[in-house]
Scaffold this motif. Structure first.
Motif, mmCIF file in Angstrom:
data_model
loop_
_atom_site.group_PDB
_atom_site.id
_atom_site.type_symbol
_atom_site.label_atom_id
_atom_site.label_comp_id
_atom_site.label_asym_id
_atom_site.label_seq_id
_atom_site.Cartn_x
_atom_site.Cartn_y
_atom_site.Cartn_z
ATOM 1 N N HIS A 70 14.896 2.480 10.523
ATOM 2 C CA HIS A 70 14.537 3.045 12.105
ATOM 3 C C HIS A 70 14.058 4.366 11.214
ATOM 4 O O HIS A 70 13.112 4.455 11.539
ATOM 5 N N ASP A 71 15.051 4.876 10.138
ATOM 6 C CA ASP A 71 13.814 5.900 9.691
ATOM 7 C C ASP A 71 12.685 5.393 8.533
ATOM 8 O O ASP A 71 11.512 6.149 8.868
ATOM 9 N N ALA A 72 12.553 3.999 8.373
ATOM 10 C CA ALA A 72 11.689 3.501 7.665
ATOM 11 C C ALA A 72 10.520 3.657 8.650
ATOM 12 O O ALA A 72 9.698 3.404 8.861
ATOM 13 N N LEU A 73 10.763 2.588 10.080
ATOM 14 C CA LEU A 73 9.926 2.421 11.367
ATOM 15 C C LEU A 73 9.471 3.764 11.321
ATOM 16 O O LEU A 73 8.053 4.201 11.730
ATOM 17 N N LEU A 74 10.033 4.758 11.375
ATOM 18 C CA LEU A 74 9.450 6.691 11.341
ATOM 19 C C LEU A 74 8.291 6.501 10.791
ATOM 20 O O LEU A 74 7.710 7.407 11.214
ATOM 21 N N TRP A 75 8.511 6.600 9.881
ATOM 22 C CA TRP A 75 8.246 6.409 8.502
ATOM 23 C C TRP A 75 6.656 6.040 8.707
ATOM 24 O O TRP A 75 5.897 6.369 8.548
ATOM 25 N N TYR A 76 7.072 5.165 9.029
ATOM 26 C CA TYR A 76 5.447 3.862 8.437
ATOM 27 C C TYR A 76 4.436 4.521 10.192
ATOM 28 O O TYR A 76 3.131 4.501 10.057
ATOM 29 N N LEU A 77 5.084 4.804 11.347
ATOM 30 C CA LEU A 77 4.971 5.307 12.370
ATOM 31 C C LEU A 77 4.059 6.573 12.394
ATOM 32 O O LEU A 77 3.473 6.713 12.960
ATOM 33 N N ALA A 78 4.266 7.305 12.347
ATOM 34 C CA ALA A 78 3.696 8.469 11.720
ATOM 35 C C ALA A 78 3.182 8.106 10.456
ATOM 36 O O ALA A 78 1.894 9.281 10.715
ATOM 37 N N ARG A 79 2.712 7.261 10.170
ATOM 38 C CA ARG A 79 1.123 7.063 8.267
ATOM 39 C C ARG A 79 0.810 5.860 8.501
ATOM 40 O O ARG A 79 1.313 5.626 7.717
ATOM 41 N N PRO A 80 0.690 5.369 9.825
ATOM 42 C CA PRO A 80 0.192 3.666 9.533
ATOM 43 C C PRO A 80 -0.806 3.460 8.267
ATOM 44 O O PRO A 80 -0.458 2.460 8.277
ATOM 45 N N ALA A 81 -1.365 4.375 8.112
ATOM 46 C CA ALA A 81 -2.567 4.282 7.675
ATOM 47 C C ALA A 81 -2.220 4.189 5.800
ATOM 48 O O ALA A 81 -2.922 3.602 5.152
ATOM 49 N N TYR A 82 -1.550 4.344 5.774
ATOM 50 C CA TYR A 82 -0.145 4.360 3.894
ATOM 51 C C TYR A 82 -0.491 3.539 4.084
ATOM 52 O O TYR A 82 -0.582 2.493 2.657
ATOM 53 N N PHE A 83 -0.494 1.757 5.070
ATOM 54 C CA PHE A 83 -0.308 0.614 4.723
ATOM 55 C C PHE A 83 -1.128 0.202 4.041
ATOM 56 O O PHE A 83 -2.612 0.205 4.995
ATOM 57 N N ASP A 84 -1.794 -0.789 2.923
ATOM 58 C CA ASP A 84 -2.806 -1.906 2.626
ATOM 59 C C ASP A 84 -2.646 -3.032 3.164
ATOM 60 O O ASP A 84 -1.688 -3.269 1.503
ATOM 61 N N PRO A 85 -3.303 -3.669 3.799
ATOM 62 C CA PRO A 85 -2.715 -5.306 3.739
ATOM 63 C C PRO A 85 -3.163 -6.111 2.722
ATOM 64 O O PRO A 85 -2.558 -7.277 2.693
ATOM 65 N N SER A 86 -4.229 -5.726 1.728
ATOM 66 C CA SER A 86 -4.612 -6.028 1.011
ATOM 67 C C SER A 86 -3.605 -6.557 0.086
ATOM 68 O O SER A 86 -3.679 -7.214 -1.034
ATOM 69 N N ARG A 87 -2.255 -5.296 -0.055
ATOM 70 C CA ARG A 87 -1.589 -4.676 -1.459
ATOM 71 C C ARG A 87 -0.164 -5.738 -1.376
ATOM 72 O O ARG A 87 0.303 -5.992 -1.847
ATOM 73 N N GLY A 88 0.300 -6.292 0.417
ATOM 74 C CA GLY A 88 1.140 -7.271 0.630
ATOM 75 C C GLY A 88 1.487 -7.217 2.022
ATOM 76 O O GLY A 88 0.338 -6.537 2.781
ATOM 77 N N ARG A 89 2.852 -7.192 2.652
ATOM 78 C CA ARG A 89 2.864 -7.779 3.975
ATOM 79 C C ARG A 89 3.628 -6.482 4.289
ATOM 80 O O ARG A 89 4.991 -5.794 3.694
ATOM 81 N N LEU A 90 3.118 -6.594 5.756
ATOM 82 C CA LEU A 90 4.278 -4.657 6.551
ATOM 83 C C LEU A 90 5.262 -5.242 6.242
ATOM 84 O O LEU A 90 6.566 -3.987 6.350
ATOM 85 N N GLU A 91 6.293 -6.509 6.838
ATOM 86 C CA GLU A 91 7.710 -6.440 6.703
ATOM 87 C C GLU A 91 7.678 -6.185 5.753
ATOM 88 O O GLU A 91 9.280 -5.125 5.443
ATOM 89 N N ARG A 92 7.014 -6.267 4.381
ATOM 90 C CA ARG A 92 8.097 -6.115 3.116
ATOM 91 C C ARG A 92 8.161 -4.667 2.764
ATOM 92 O O ARG A 92 8.970 -4.324 2.482
ATOM 93 N N LEU A 93 7.032 -4.099 2.917
ATOM 94 C CA LEU A 93 6.897 -2.540 3.136
ATOM 95 C C LEU A 93 7.941 -1.766 3.537
ATOM 96 O O LEU A 93 8.551 -1.386 3.428
ATOM 97 N N ILE A 94 8.393 -2.020 4.941
ATOM 98 C CA ILE A 94 9.101 -1.566 5.823
ATOM 99 C C ILE A 94 10.817 -1.805 5.234
ATOM 100 O O ILE A 94 11.399 -1.003 5.333
ATOM 101 N N GLN A 95 11.102 -3.032 4.689
ATOM 102 C CA GLN A 95 11.866 -3.875 4.546
ATOM 103 C C GLN A 95 12.355 -2.839 2.980
ATOM 104 O O GLN A 95 13.182 -2.291 2.721
ATOM 105 N N VAL A 96 11.247 -2.775 1.429
ATOM 106 C CA VAL A 96 11.836 -1.679 1.040
ATOM 107 C C VAL A 96 11.841 -0.616 0.962
ATOM 108 O O VAL A 96 13.067 0.624 0.267
ATOM 109 N N VAL A 97 10.910 0.353 2.156
ATOM 110 C CA VAL A 97 11.223 1.489 2.655
ATOM 111 C C VAL A 97 12.840 2.020 3.273
ATOM 112 O O VAL A 97 13.626 2.395 3.170
ATOM 113 N N ALA A 98 12.997 0.744 3.110
ATOM 114 C CA ALA A 98 14.545 0.751 4.075
ATOM 115 C C ALA A 98 15.678 1.137 3.811
ATOM 116 O O ALA A 98 16.773 1.263 3.437
#
Length: 142
Positions: A70-98
């Motif tokens: 939940h902390d990782a999801l809140l982090w992503y939803l607070a700054r969605p522009a941080y995710f760059d689709p060319s660098r990888g999958r969103l699921e993986r980013l959330i997994q790493v942050v969590a």
């Protein structure tokens, strides 16, 4: 038999590709600030990432795992522009942050336990002195 296995593998890849495309479009909607897209993305990411985290940390309290997710999801939803689709999958980013949040919380919990044990160990001799009778030999007080 081998033909059936190959066919089954192709279906899984197709489904994964469709899910990635769906999540990429959801991410674009989240960046635009649409509240329903935020809810859908959070629900989808929870369904995908939670089993991975539970398998990676089988001995950890499930409440801590969910809190980290939940902390990782809140982090992503607070700054969605941080995710760059060319660098990888969103699921993986959330997994790493969590995963990082979970490991940090486990370390924090362990440090606190050690600190509390040190305080208790330092306090016990004083407690014995307070309970000791004030007569007799000083060697008997402890």
């Amino acid at each position: 038999m081998a033909q059936v296995h190959v066919r089954h593998t192709r279906k899984r890849r197709d489904v994964g590709t469709d899910q990635s495309a769906d999540l990429t479009s959801m991410h674009a909607q989240v960046v635009l600030g649409r509240p329903d897209a935020r809810e859908c993305a959070a629900a989808h990411l929870s369904r995908v990432v939670l089993p991975v985290l539970v398998r990676a940390f089988p001995s950890v309290d499930p409440h801590l795992v969910r809190t980290a997710l939940h902390d990782a999801l809140l982090w992503y939803l607070a700054r969605p522009a941080y995710f760059d689709p060319s660098r990888g999958r969103l699921e993986r980013l959330i997994q790493v942050v969590a995963r990082r949040r979970l490991v940090d919380s486990l370390r924090k919990r362990r440090r606190r336990q050690l600190r509390e044990q040190g305080v208790i160990a330092a306090f016990l001799p004083l407690q014995k002195l307070r309970q000791a009778p004030m007569w007799g030999k000083p060697s008997e007080w402890c």
